[in-house]
Design a protein around this motif. Structure first.
Motif: not given
Lengths: 600, 327, 324, 353
Positions: A272-273, A275-277, A279, A292-293, A296, A299, A364, C163, C266, D306
């Protein structure tokens, strides 16, 4: 105890299969060896012409453990070393899945398929400028084959238990002698990094080879033949590579590759991190995205190019414990194994699985339903005639009835499947707790099977405990796993289909095949190993897929698409279905604006 | 002479955890004049401690002022702002709590506890503060002020702790000292020492003092005037000589009857005293109409059961709340 | 001095106990480092066996333990299978980063918890206290991981904070002032996540300890002496409530190395967390044991500091131990 | 004795909340494990009284959501079909309080007409409302029993250490340090290896309780020890000991009451923490197995990035849990006030003794 559930490192079963395939090397692109200044024979790559300079930042889910190709077994180390720092003699193109020249410009196979003669590229230099020649190759293979070095590559170079022999003809020509006929042996050379004798011979003679080239190695003591070389390692934070000025490839205009000045690997331990980085613009490319990501990011429209490379080579499946447990088996286990050994039972389970729902809910829609181990992404080897029976509870019930099962009503009114002895059918499915997708599949499966009256419990286990259960103690009923073929060739799954194989998961390392169909599979796999044409091999492997479909030792479920993304500014970004999905053409990646990722 | 402290019709109630209210002080009025010692006499539950706390607005969270005024040096303390009140507390009015072992902070050195009081009222630098602290301690201890200042409460004897409390109370030379049972937990000889000290301090500082106790013997020869409190009301108030000489209220009389010969008090006087007056002090949550002392009174009349007596002045300084005197 | 000596001996014994038990558990936990290769068709079981032998994994436990102890005495703390290097240097670098993070967060959390907890206790039962209780209840159920993710989403949306990570990519080129600013910005979110996740618990304890002493007679006495409210709360009441809080503070110190695992993972903070988590999952046992040992040292240290503080803060304990 | 009003208020509030959880089967429309694969990640259903034509209906009704191709689009209601709500209607079978078989539900819709999801659905199309209430049964019991075990262990060990002191204190406190220092993740892996794979829900639950309860005693033990240490030095305790009071008497009358405040605070903190700890254990395969619901399970969904940014109704379980935790904290404070002797005694007699 305040540890909370972490999205732990998703440890895919990276089945790196480096095996031989017997096919003539046919190239989609024209590779024209070009004589450039001072005897240098650079390989020219087609593709978009890039802009030299800049930096590319990539996140790694874990720190690489070493820069030593001999000891690197973890995925991040391999990705860094094989993907960006080292080069092999012959390379499997990740996009075309075919072999192509690399350090060797050409190879010749003898008529008996026992001798491979490789010609080296002229003017090759290690990243420290030291020239590379046939002696380095001899050294490399001596090291790989030395038992005391414990190189994991050694097993690859044993064919039928006997090692490959290497002989130097001249400074640019080497002969590899195989102990027995082997298909396109050139596929063996992919992934074997060539080691610099001038740096490693001393530690080798001193017996300290395994400890050399740790991450803390000073940059000047490290050398390779890949597009990038070591610049700096900051523990826990990142690994910085810089452009190898002696790299042996160039673009169509004669610009020496790679384009990028710097390649940074950031260590971002949670997906998840990552993806955030991505982003937030800290990293330039991202791969191994979950559906899912992927949605995301798609979109968000923040200047990303998202790529769905289609079904990858990962196949997920359920298998039952078919091991011969001997006296070890409890009576309960023996009873369960009686069901599991019943092919109609397995077929009924397969008919009950709602594969369409798996694809829709787990991926998905970015995935493919599977009825065999070869995913739709592997078109060359997919047997399209394997039947895809639709989900049918009625047919499943009929099969179960034929096999002596029946139904009774439980106290709460539910219908319960019982075996011929009147015992209810209950079993547990092991799955890796760190893999959310597979846990989800198991939960869906549980619900599917409930409709047959089977009482299934999902037992998510930490990965190593799971492996120990499946391969060592064999204390389990059923298990949901996934395997990834490293290479699209059938041989990468050789040990899965051979009954003597260690990854013949439902009953590994058998001395003799337990069933006739397993014996037949053994025979087919061995035949295709020495078959010489693609057509022959394809026919044999098609039959393997049919046997699997008939006997359902593995009930194949679904395969996810390979999803990746890059900033719009990254040029030549083409995601491949083979690992490393994004960095496979790292020497051609470039930054359109030249600056590269360094926004803050 | 102008009163230093004027209390008028003070009513205090407590809210119990069940949410009900019960009165602790019911219309108490009296004055304290500069330099005098007013002894407040009453048994457990009579509202003595509430009175001491109420004067400085130190009621616990569930305590509530219903009405009345507490006028000190012309300022109504019940309506004063928090800042003003803080100046009065410890500055103009010194307070001595009854239980020396609980009224001192257990983990702060006594010297520091005294200097905190001084620092709260006077802006002094460290050295001056220390000097002043030692001076104050020297007033209550004949020797060893330094050692005492460096000690923690648990290292001191009961008498020493009480002296420390005294030192805190007098630290800022207050005009009034309120001493709530200053000797209750001490042995008789220490009691005498402390009482002696109180008298000396009053003479040195020329301050007034409210001395709250259940023991009439303590007040004899020390107090200028006596206020007898019963169940939150003033039973009798008057000059010590008159109240001790000719007690008018039946309760005062009963109380004084149990007075043992001086200086022969036993260690736990409270118990022996209270057993002498028949009955128990009333439960303030369940008060009947009528005089609060009526159930235990030996001189009760019919009127006593139906209404409460008002204060009747016997002389200019002597008043009693009893129907025998008009009520 | 004798006390100090006794504590040291106890600490050594504790470390010994922890290391033995960790060793036992590592033997009991299923699988070993080389198991993952078991599913790799490239590698034969003979190779696996020889690798295990190379790292003495096939030897009996006591021998492995003895081998490890000798390595500890050399300052190496064992050998990492994955990194092919001694464990000590692996740990030091990351422990430093972890400490930077957790020490800041711990101090921040305490600096917030003390005044707010005291304020809450002083207004016990009234609306500020109630509002605060509601807020702590809410924060108590937010898992640390969700909190960290939430902060990261915040960072992505606002672009105010990086981040994750420790420094920006071009860190070397920054001026010293900008370097400092860069580190502070990177620290802000992980520190916030850590502080926020420990704050509710600290608050509850401060509030409870203070509520316990606020009714005490000596506080009323001090109030009667005109001691200002600030002094009353922060000196008198706090000192009286110090004992349980000091013990708690000792715990906070003890958890400095072990409490930030999830947040580090995280927020990709280059601390011990990601290293140890990966090591645990990969069964890189000596890294795990080294990490455990290091955090045990902190724990012992934290308790020691707490004892020292208690000794200083409570003269009664001092008298008691002097009497012994 | 009459309960103080504040305490009573909290008790009533918690009683109501727990009542809803205990009788989850009645208050919820569906079985918590039932999957509705066509309707995954459905937002909460809106309940209407006025239909799309503007007609008023006395019986509340709702619309189904149209299925979406792409999850990024906002969901649309299918206004062509009005689905009325049925109250006290028959539906899925369940066991009230675990043993009374019933099929009566407070509300649900006619079978086959469309399903009502008050708080939306999860990744499998399961009704979140049902899962929250049913999950509460397991989580609350885990939290309560776990906290009880922890505090029982912590209090007895802490008291022993603090009261007797000497070598016992040294030994027990070193043990406590050892317990805090141990790598629990490792221990749990090891533990899992010894356990059978398919544990029944009851076994799994008991395991969670025992694991959670035994792991955490060290912290309360140390806190209790500190209090006992200072309590036993109080004058009245010393005095009582001087009078020859027995140890049990001293502990029971003077020392243990002092620890009540810390114990209650710890309980109020531990219950939420244990509910969350269940989440960690689930990860290791030691927790409550799917498809059973627990609060830990439900919160675990939020850990996916997500989910966190895409489906706001997945936060609702967290919101639903807050009242319980506020209730426990409030109860703890009220109890603490109740147990604290100074403040109340002062008021009644007027004299502090």
């Amino acid at each position: 105890m305040r540890t909370k559930r972490a999205s732990l490192l998703v440890t895919l079963l990276g089945l790196a299969g480096l095996c031989a395939a017997r096919e003539a090397a046919s190239y989609p692109h024209a590779f024209t060896p070009q004589q450039s200044k001072s005897e240098e024979e650079l390989l020219t790559l087609p593709g978009e012409l890039g802009r030299p300079g800049g930096r590319l930042v990539v996140s790694l889910r874990a720190e690489p453990k070493t820069l030593n190709p001999l000891t690197a077994v973890d995925a991040p180390s391999r990705e860094v070393i094989l993907g960006a720092m080292q080069a092999d003699l012959v390379h499997i193109n990740r996009a075309t899945q075919l072999t192509e020249p690399a350090l060797a410009t050409s190879w010749r196979v003898s008529a008996d398929y026992l001798q491979y003669t490789l010609t080296l590229r002229k003017g090759l230099r290690f990243s420290d400028g030291h020239p590379m020649d046939a002696d380095d190759i001899l050294f490399t293979f001596r090291v790989y084959l030395d038992e005391n070095v414990h190189a994991t590559q050694r097993d690859l170079l044993l064919i039928g238990g006997k090692p490959i022999a290497v002989r130097k003809v001249d400074a640019l020509t080497l002969v590899f002698q195989l102990p027995q006929p082997y298909g396109v042996g050139e596929r063996l050379f992919d992934g074997l990094a060539i080691l610099p004798r001038h740096l490693l011979e001393k530690p080798y003679t001193e017996g300290k080879l395994a400890e050399t080239w740790a991450l803390s190695t000073p940059a000047n003591l490290w050398a390779g033949l890949g597009p990038f070389r070591l610049k700096e390692y900051i523990p826990g934070q990142r690994l910085v590579l810089e452009r190898n000025p002696y790299y042996w490839k160039q673009d169509g205009k004669g610009t020496r590759l790679p384009y990028l000045d710097e390649l940074d690997f950031l260590f971002v331990p949670s997906s998840d991190a990552q993806v955030l980085r991505f982003q937030s613009g800290d990293t330039d490319v991202i791969s191994r995205l979950s559906a899912d990501n992927f949605f995301l990011l798609q979109r968000q429209q923040r200047g990303f190019t998202m790529a769905d490379a289609g079904p990858g080579l990962e196949y997920n499946f359920v298998f039952f414990n078919l091991n011969d447990l001997g006296e070890k088996a409890s009576s309960e286990m023996a009873r369960k194994q009686k069901w599991f050994r019943e092919v109609k039972f397995r077929q009924a389970v397969s008919l009950t699985v709602d594969r369409e729902a798996l694809v829709r809910l787990v991926y998905q829609g970015r995935g493919a339903a599977l009825w065999g181990p070869v995913t739709p992404g592997n078109r060359r080897w997919l047997n399209t005639s394997v039947p895809h029976p639709a989900r049918s509870l009625d047919q499943a019930r009929r099969l179960l009835k034929e096999a002596g099962f029946s139904w009774t009503n439980a106290s709460n009114g539910d219908s319960v499947l019982v075996d011929s002895g009147g015992k209810p059918v209950e079993f547990s499915i092991l799955t890796s707790s760190s893999n959310a997708d597979r846990t989800k599949m198991a939960t869906l499966l549980q619900d599917d099977l409930k409709q047959l009256g089977m009482h299934v419990q999902v037992a998510p286990l930490e990965f190593r405990s799971l492996i120990e259960r499946v391969t060592q103690t064999k204390e389990y009923d059923a298990c949901l796993l996934g395997l990834v073929s490293f290479d699209a060739d059938p041989n990468s799954d050789l040990n899965v289909w051979l009954s003597s194989g260690g990854t013949h998961l439902w009953n590994p390392s058998q001395a003799h095949p337990a069933t006739t169909w397993e014996a037949e599979m053994d025979h087919l796999m061995e035949q295709q190993l020495s078959a010489t044409t693609y057509e022959q091999r394809k026919k044999l492997y098609d039959r393997v897929q049919e046997i699997l479909a008939e006997n359902q030792p593995m009930i194949f479920l679904a395969s996810p698409h390979i999803l990746a993304g890059a900033k719009d500014t990254v040029g030549n970004f083409h995601a491949a279905v083979l690992e490393p999905y994004v960095l496979w053409n790292v020497e051609q990646l470039f930054q359109r604006d030249g600056a590269g990722s360094n926004s803050k | 002479m102008n009163a230093l402290l004027e209390i008028q019709d003070l009513e205090v109630a407590y809210r119990s955890t069940a949410g009900r209210e019960c009165g602790a002080l019911a219309g108490v009025s009296f004055e304290v004049y500069p330099g005098e010692i007013l002894g407040v006499l009453g048994e457990s539950g009579s509202g003595k401690s509430t009175l001491a706390a109420a004067l400085l607005r130190l009621l616990p969270p569930n305590g509530k002022f219903r009405k009345g005024t507490v006028r000190f040096e012309g300022q109504d303390l019940l309506r004063a702002r928090q800042r003003e009140l803080q100046k009065v507390r410890g500055g103009r009015i010194g307070l001595i709590f009854q239980e020396p072992s609980m009224a001192l902070h257990p983990t702060i050195r006594t010297g520091e506890q005294i200097s905190s009081v001084i620092a709260a009222h006077q802006a002094l630098d460290r050295r001056a503060l220390r000097e002043k602290t030692l001076q104050v301690l020297a007033k209550v201890f004949s020797a060893d002020a330094n050692r005492i200042a460096e000690s923690y409460p648990h290292q001191l004897s009961g008498g020493q702790r009480q002296r420390v409390l005294l030192a805190q109370a007098i630290a800022c030379s207050p005009a009034l000292i309120i001493a709530d049972e200053p000797t209750a937990s001490l042995d008789p000889s220490t009691q005498q020492d402390i009482l002696e000290l109180l008298r000396t301090l009053r003479d040195q500082l020329h301050c007034a003092m409210i001395l709250i106790t259940h023991n009439p013997a303590i007040l004899a020869g020390l107090a200028d005037r006596i206020l007898v409190l019963y169940a939150g009301k003033v039973a009798e108030i008057g000059p010590a000589s008159e109240v001790f000489g000719s007690p008018q209220h039946p309760y005062t009389r009963a109380l004084l009857k149990c007075l043992p010969p001086p200086l022969t008090e036993n260690l736990r006087p409270r118990k022996s005293k209270l057993t002498v007056i028949p009955g128990e002090s009333p439960n303030l949550q369940q008060l009947a109409n009528g005089c609060r002392f009526e159930p235990r009174c030996t001189d009760r009349m019919d009127v006593c059961t139906t209404s409460e007596p008002a204060e009747t002045s016997l002389s200019r300084h002597h008043a009693v709340s009893c129907f025998r005197y008009g009520g | 001095m004798r006390y100090f000596l006794r504590r040291t001996i106890q600490a050594v014994l504790l470390l010994f106990g922890v290391s033995v038990l960790t060793f036992l558990f590592s033997a009991l936990a299923p699988g070993n480092y080389f198991d993952e290769m078991r599913l790799n068709p490239q590698i034969s079981s003979e190779t696996l066996a020889s690798l295990r032998a190379q790292y003495q994994l096939d030897r009996p436990l006591p021998i492995r333990y003895a081998y490890w102890v000798s390595s500890v005495l050399r300052g190496e703390l064992g050998f990492s299978f994955a990194y092919n290097t001694p464990v000590g240097p692996l740990l030091w670098v990351r422990a430093r980063n972890t400490l930077l993070l957790t020490l800041t967060a711990t101090l921040l959390a305490w600096a917030l918890a003390l005044p707010v907890g005291i304020w809450s206790a002083a207004s016990l039962g009234r609306w500020p206290d109630r509002a605060l209780s509601g807020a702590t209840a809410t924060f108590l159920i937010v898992p640390e991981l969700v909190l960290a993710l939430g902060l990261l989403i915040f960072a992505v949306r606002t672009n105010w904070f990086p981040t994750g990570g420790f420094v920006s990519t071009g860190f070397e080129t920054l001026s010293p002032a900008n370097k400092l600013r860069d580190i502070v910005l990177h620290m802000a979110l992980p520190v916030a996540a850590l502080a926020l996740s420990s704050l509710p618990i600290l608050l509850r304890h401060v509030r409870a300890a203070m509520a316990e002493v606020l009714g005490a007679p000596f506080l009323r006495a001090a109030e009667g002496h005109g001691i200002p409210r600030q002094t009353l709360l922060f000196k008198y009441a706090l000192r009286a409530a110090a004992n349980p809080l000091i013990s708690l503070f000792g715990f906070s110190l003890g958890a400095l190395l072990s409490g930030s695992l999830i947040v580090e993972v995280v927020m990709s903070w280059p601390g011990l967390g990601p290293l140890l988590l990966e090591a645990i999952l990969a069964r890189d046992v000596y890294v795990v044991i080294g990490g455990v040992l290091l955090s045990t040292i902190f724990l012992v240290g934290g308790n020691f500091v707490a004892d020292m503080l208690l000794y200083r803060a409570d003269p009664r304990i001092r008298t008691e131990s002097a009497a012994k | 004795m009459k309960l103080p009003s504040k305490l009573a208020k909290w008790l009533i509030a918690l009683g109501l909340l727990h009542g809803a959880v205990i009788c989850a089967g009645f208050f919820t429309p569906y079985d918590p494990g039932e999957q509705d694969r066509e309707n995954t990640y459905q937002p909460p259903t809106h309940i209407h009284l006025v239909d799309s034509q503007g007609h008023f209906h006395i019986r509340p009704f709702f619309y189904r959501y149209l299925n979406r191709e792409d999850f990024s689009e906002p969901p649309q209601e299918d206004t062509t079909k009005i689905i009325p709500l049925r109250f006290f209607a028959k539906g899925a079978r369940y066991h009230l309080m675990g043993f009374i078989p019933l099929s009566l539900h407070l509300f649900c819709s006619d079978p086959g007409s469309g399903r009502i999801y008050l708080l939306g659905t999860d990744a499998y199309g399961r009704d979140q409302f049902s899962r929250i209430l049913f999950g509460g049964q397991i989580s609350l019991l885990t939290g309560l029993l776990g906290a009880f075990i922890t505090l029982l262990l912590g209090a007895s060990i802490g008291t022993t250490a603090g009261y007797y002191g000497g070598w016992r204190d040294g030994l027990l406190m070193r043990l406590a340090e050892l317990f805090v220092a141990l790598p629990w993740l490792y221990l749990l892996f090891a533990l899992r290896a010894f356990l059978p794979l398919a544990v029944s829900p009851l076994e799994a639950f008991l395991l969670v309780v025992v694991v959670v309860g035994t792991v955490g005693w060290a912290r309360p033990a140390r806190l209790i020890r500190g209090i006992v240490l200072s309590a036993k030095e109080r004058d009245f305790v010393r005095a009582a000991r001087g009078f020859g009071a027995s140890n049990t008497y001293l502990l029971r009358r003077h020392i243990l009451p002092e620890t009540a405040g810390v114990l209650l605070t710890q309980a109020a903190i531990l219950i939420p923490q244990f509910v969350l700890a269940e989440m960690t254990l689930s990860f290791l395969g030691l927790g409550v197995p799917e498809p059973l619901a627990s609060w830990g399970n439900l919160l675990a969904n939020l850990q996916q990035y997500s989910v966190l940014v895409s489906y706001w109704w997945m936060y609702l379980p967290a919101l639903a849990i807050v009242p319980f935790f506020v209730g426990y904290l409030g109860l703890a404070s009220a109890l603490q006030e109740h147990a604290n002797p100074h403040k109340i005694e002062v008021g009644v007699t007027g004299d502090t003794v």
